[in-house]
Design an enzyme around this catalytic site. Structure first.
Site, PDB file in Angstrom:
ATOM      1  N   HIS A   1      21.618 -32.055  -6.696  1.00 34.82           N
ATOM      2  CA  HIS A   1      20.667 -32.162  -5.578  1.00 34.82           C
ATOM      3  C   HIS A   1      21.216 -33.061  -4.469  1.00 34.82           C
ATOM      4  O   HIS A   1      20.445 -33.672  -3.728  1.00 34.82           O
ATOM      5  CB  HIS A   1      19.310 -32.700  -6.051  1.00 34.82           C
ATOM      6  CG  HIS A   1      18.694 -31.917  -7.163  1.00 34.82           C
ATOM      7  ND1 HIS A   1      17.863 -30.836  -6.958  1.00 34.82           N
ATOM      8  CD2 HIS A   1      18.808 -32.056  -8.518  1.00 34.82           C
ATOM      9  CE1 HIS A   1      17.487 -30.347  -8.127  1.00 34.82           C
ATOM     10  NE2 HIS A   1      18.052 -31.066  -9.090  1.00 34.82           N
TER      11      HIS A   1
ATOM     12  N   SER B   1      40.623 -31.965  16.822  1.00 34.04           N
ATOM     13  CA  SER B   1      39.721 -32.104  17.966  1.00 34.04           C
ATOM     14  C   SER B   1      40.512 -32.142  19.261  1.00 34.04           C
ATOM     15  O   SER B   1      41.606 -32.702  19.323  1.00 34.04           O
ATOM     16  CB  SER B   1      38.894 -33.386  17.835  1.00 34.04           C
ATOM     17  OG  SER B   1      38.122 -33.614  19.002  1.00 34.04           O
TER      18      SER B   1
END
EC number: 4.2.1.2
Length: 461
Positions: free
Chosen positions: A186, A316
């Protein structure tokens, strides 16, 4: 442009003089200027295997002369040798039975075969319909060529890529067996796990997909040939389908057989749907694996950073020094495309009205694209990412030692509720698990050291 005149039942039409196709191919080029998706060359090779086998079968059944058989086989072998690729220009978006592509192959094979006969000084000529397409219909040839192409691409491209990535994970699984890290469920901390165990889950996904792929591709060995127009076999010898399948099997090395029920083979493509379902299953597993890898490699200073992956290129255009998990992103996009293709294949297969499904080219296009994307994606991911996965021990140990879920090991000794109170107290007051446990009075320091051992928490006891 120099042209020659070809004709069909609609009359005469100009065809480029340097191209080997005929009137029906030229009409298709003009009638369907749709999209840029050309009929995959792999299905052309599937057609060549079929036309070659059909010539041998018709000859064996006394329906084709020695000279015509030899000429057609010669032409088909040239197609299979990739010498004639430029002569198959049609797009996928055409008739749903693939008739134009069947005729494209018939016309090119006929042209090359007639040139061969002329060079041999043989006074015979080959007609694209009467000879190359003898005992056949587009309705049984296209699905046959489709199955031949799909099986070959799975066998020669997809399965090798799958096995290579699986073997890489197997090696990493063994290499990192002794590294113990915190597990997560989870997206929250859970009990410890070996890094090798985590990777073994990835490896077993590919093991399972390999088994599923082997099972589903077996159904692709069934060929529609012999069904002709509607499955009855009109204009074909009763033994034709079996003989063609036998000759295709001999030339490819794959155990193709004539389909038991030709009515099914023409109107339903559930066998391809099942195959693509396996491709979708593989895509879902690869999505999960790629996501796990990029999460575990997130950072370098504000993420999990439990593993490092190869730095392949700048990440980037504005942030200097940034490097991104590009191989993972590539693989997840491949997975998304394959899942979308599965929807298209399923819808197309459901549209078999009466005796014929007329969505065959789009079924072929999407299934082949999925095979290519998965094969290339796994190869690239393996070579540029998976082989370079390495643990970052200091981060792994830090997360492990900080985790409150180690408290699970106390359950058998003090019970769930007391163990939960220790974990909550530690989280609430900013204590270590050990400090909270001793402060609670439920365990001694000696008991804590004896019971909280991550290395004892990664196998059943």
């Amino acid at each position: 442009m120099s042209v020659r005149i070809e004709h069909d039942t609609f009359g005469e039409i100009e065809v480029p003089a340097d191209k080997y196709w005929g009137a029906q191919t030229e009409r298709s080029k003009r009638n369907f200027p749709v999209g840029k998706e050309r009929m995959p060359i792999e299905v052309v090779y599937g057609f060549a295997q079929l036309k070659r086998g059909a010539a041998l079968a018709n000859h064996a059944l006394g329906k084709l002369s020695d000279a015509k058989k030899d000429a057609i086989v010669y032409a088909c072998d040239r197609v299979l040798n990739k010498e004639l690729d430029e002569h198959f220009p049609l797009v996928v978006w055409q008739t749903g039975s693939g008739t134009q592509s069947n005729m494209n192959v018939n016309e090119v094979v006929s042209y090359v075969a007639n040139t061969y006969l002329k060079e041999q000084g043989i006074d015979e000529s080959i007609h694209p319909n009467d000879d190359v397409n003898k005992s056949q219909s587009s309705n049984d040839t296209f699905p046959t060529a489709m199955h031949v192409a799909l099986y070959n691409e799975v066998e020669t491209k997809l399965e090798p890529a799958l096995k290579t990535l699986r073997d890489t994970f197997k090696q990493k699984e063994e290499q990192y067996h002794d590294i113990i890290k915190i597990g997560r469920t989870h997206l929250q901390d859970a009990t410890p796990i070996r890094l090798g165990q985590e990777i073994s889950g990835w490896r077993y996904m590919l093991d399972k997909c390999e088994t599923l792929l082997s099972e589903s591709k077996a159904h692709i060995l069934n060929l529609a040939i012999g069904g002709t127009a509607v499955g009855t076999g009109i204009n074909a010898h009763p033994e034709f389908g079996d003989k063609v399948a036998k000759f295709i099997a001999e030339n490819t090395g794959y155990p193709f057989v004539s389909s038991e029920n030709k009515f099914h083979a023409l109107t339903a493509h559930d066998e391809v749907v099942q195959l693509h379902g396996t491709l979708k299953a593989l895509a879902t597993d690869l999505m999960k694996i790629a996501n796990d890898v990029r999460w575990l490699a997130s950072g370098p200073r504000a993420g999990l950073a439990e593993i490092s992956i190869p730095e392949n290129e700048p990440g980037s255009s504005i942030m200097p020094g940034k490097v991104n998990p590009t191989q993972c992103e590539m693989l997840t996009m491949v997975a998304v495309q394959v899942m979308g293709n599965d929807t298209a294949v399923g819808i197309a297969s459901s549209q078999g009205n009466f005796e014929l499904n007329v969505y065959k080219p789009v079924i072929l296009l999407n299934t082949l694209q999925s095979i290519y994307l998965l094969a290339d994606g796994m190869d690239t991911f393996n070579n540029n990412c998976a082989v370079g996965i390495e643990p970052i021990p200091e981060n792994i140990d830090n997360y492990l030692n900080q985790s409150l879920m180690l408290v699970t090991a106390l359950n058998p000794h003090i019970g769930y509720e007391k163990a939960a109170s220790i974990a909550k107290k530690a989280h609430r007051e900013g204590l270590t698990l050990k400090e909270s446990a001793i402060d609670s009075g439920y365990v001694t320091e000696e008991q804590f050291e004896q019971w909280i051992k991550p290395e004892d928490m990664v196998e059943p006891k």
